[in-house]
Design a protein around this motif. Structure first.
Motif, PDB file in Angstrom:
ATOM      1  N   VAL A 263     -46.316   5.964 -12.109  1.00 43.73           N
ATOM      2  CA  VAL A 263     -46.853   7.116 -10.950  1.00 43.73           C
ATOM      3  C   VAL A 263     -45.456   7.716 -10.589  1.00 43.73           C
ATOM      4  CG1 VAL A 263     -47.703   7.534  -8.976  1.00 43.73           C
ATOM      5  CG2 VAL A 263     -48.978   5.990 -10.789  1.00 43.73           C
ATOM      6  N   LYS A 264     -45.388   8.985 -10.734  1.00 39.58           N
ATOM      7  CA  LYS A 264     -44.255   9.654 -10.519  1.00 39.58           C
ATOM      8  C   LYS A 264     -44.411  10.462  -9.235  1.00 39.58           C
ATOM      9  CE  LYS A 264     -41.576   8.115 -13.684  1.00 39.58           C
ATOM     10  NZ  LYS A 264     -40.550   7.218 -13.507  1.00 39.58           N
ATOM     11  N   ALA A 265     -45.624  10.750  -8.739  1.00 35.86           N
ATOM     12  CA  ALA A 265     -46.023  11.725  -7.606  1.00 35.86           C
ATOM     13  C   ALA A 265     -47.165  11.427  -6.958  1.00 35.86           C
ATOM     14  CB  ALA A 265     -46.121  13.108  -8.167  1.00 35.86           C
ATOM     15  N   ILE A 266     -47.531  11.621  -5.308  1.00 38.21           N
ATOM     16  CA  ILE A 266     -48.540  11.262  -4.835  1.00 38.21           C
ATOM     17  C   ILE A 266     -48.895  12.470  -4.266  1.00 38.21           C
ATOM     18  CG2 ILE A 266     -49.714   9.784  -3.051  1.00 38.21           C
ATOM     19  CD1 ILE A 266     -48.075   7.463  -3.829  1.00 38.21           C
ATOM     20  N   THR A 267     -50.139  13.080  -3.989  1.00 38.83           N
ATOM     21  CA  THR A 267     -50.461  14.192  -3.227  1.00 38.83           C
ATOM     22  C   THR A 267     -51.606  13.796  -2.255  1.00 38.83           C
ATOM     23  OG1 THR A 267     -50.052  15.715  -4.907  1.00 38.83           O
ATOM     24  CG2 THR A 267     -51.737  16.454  -3.411  1.00 38.83           C
TER      25      THR A 267
ATOM     26  N   GLY B 229     -52.312   9.654  -6.958  1.00 38.85           N
ATOM     27  CA  GLY B 229     -51.347   8.934  -7.859  1.00 38.85           C
ATOM     28  C   GLY B 229     -51.004   9.556  -9.160  1.00 38.85           C
ATOM     29  N   TYR B 230     -50.347  10.015  -9.795  1.00 40.13           N
ATOM     30  CA  TYR B 230     -50.248  10.429 -11.050  1.00 40.13           C
ATOM     31  C   TYR B 230     -49.017  10.259 -11.575  1.00 40.13           C
ATOM     32  CZ  TYR B 230     -49.464  14.726  -8.599  1.00 40.13           C
ATOM     33  OH  TYR B 230     -49.052  15.540  -7.745  1.00 40.13           O
ATOM     34  N   GLY B 231     -48.712  10.323 -12.915  1.00 40.26           N
ATOM     35  CA  GLY B 231     -47.602  10.561 -13.894  1.00 40.26           C
ATOM     36  C   GLY B 231     -47.069  12.004 -13.518  1.00 40.26           C
TER      37      GLY B 231
END
Length: 290
Positions: free
Chosen positions: A60-64, A107-109
């Motif tokens: 997981v590289k980002a969280i919005t 949360g996502y790649g």
């Protein structure tokens, strides 16, 4: 990362303007963990859970984070993990007017060229490929100006596919195309299910050299918790001419589960499928020999 949400009202007489700032409350959201539930494929066995810290989970590289009043976006921010200190990754602060909201955390790649779009509590999408995805939604009531702290444990909602060749890459292969007959790249954060069930394609240029087996991974949002999908594997040359092709029918998928297809990719053989086997890894895995 902070966002300030302020509303003002004024009279129509420009000589007698009265500013009425709406009362707001400071809101802090902490993404505590990514939750991974494990159960057998038929759903008849035991279920266990494991959690990992967002700052240490490499996929997981980002969280919005977003807050919506109905379908209206009131606040949205994204944290992207860097190569340095990520101790504040997943820790958000903002101010919200008093009211009722739907909080959405995803949360996502994220790789170079990826685009993730969140437009409402019921619509989000990836382009050109889906990535590992975790989601949390909940109703939030801001009833006073007192500080509010919220915590969120995100649940994995996506299904994975891994293609492992039992033969080796041959000369002239430029890319491998995987076609999903169903499923999609868009989903509803509220349900975790695909909002389109028309299928899609994923093109990958193999990193393994000639003479080595290949291992390909992709992700799909399912239209239901369990779904059978026809998978077509096309091996293409530089001019997109199909060198080898095969379709594996009714491949079983389940949310929060990885399915493995294992068989010869660089040759044309009669279609065969066998009863799938359960292994334990990413979550439980479903292996289909072809």
């Amino acid at each position: 990362m902070a966002g300030i949400c302020l509303l003002t009202a004024s009279c129509s007489n420009e000589n007698d303007v009265v500013s009425n700032p709406v009362e707001t409350a400071p809101v802090r959201v902490e993404v505590n963990d990514f939750s991974m539930s494990v159960e057998d494929f038929a759903g008849s066995g035991g279920r266990t859970r494991a959690t990992v810290d967002p700052s240490t989970y490499n996929d997981v590289k980002a969280i919005t984070l977003a807050f919506y009043n109905g379908s209206t976006e009131v606040y949205k921010a994204t944290h992207v993990k860097n190569d340095g200190n990520n101790s504040s990754f997943g820790s958000f602060s903002c101010h919200l007017p008093l009211g009722n909201y739907t909080m959405v955390v995803v949360g996502y790649g994220l790789l170079t060229g990826d685009v993730f779009t969140l437009t409402s509590p019921t619509e989000a999408s990836f382009s050109p490929k889906a990535r590992e995805t975790f989601v949390k939604t909940q109703t939030v009531n801001i009833s006073s100006t007192n500080a509010v702290t919220l915590s969120a444990t995100l649940e994995r909602i996506i299904s994975g596919l891994q293609i492992i060749s039992t033969d080796t890459r041959v000369e002239g292969v430029a890319k491998i195309r995987t076609t999903y007959a169903k499923g999609g790249l868009s989903f509803s954060p509220m349900t975790g299910l695909a909002t389109a069930n028309t299928g899609f394609t994923v093109d990958v240029s193999p990193s393994k050299p000639v003479g080595q087996p290949v291992n390909l991974a992709s992700f799909v949002f399912l239209a239901s918790d369990v779904q059978d999908i026809n998978i077509t594997i096309d091996v293409l040359d530089n001019s997109d001419k199909v060198l080898f092709t095969k379709t594996i029918p009714n491949v079983p998928f389940k949310r929060n589960r990885k399915t493995i297809l294992r068989g010869p990719v660089f040759q044309t053989t009669a279609q065969t499928t066998s009863a799938f086997l359960i292994e334990s890894a990413w979550l439980d895995e479903t292996t289909v020999e072809f």
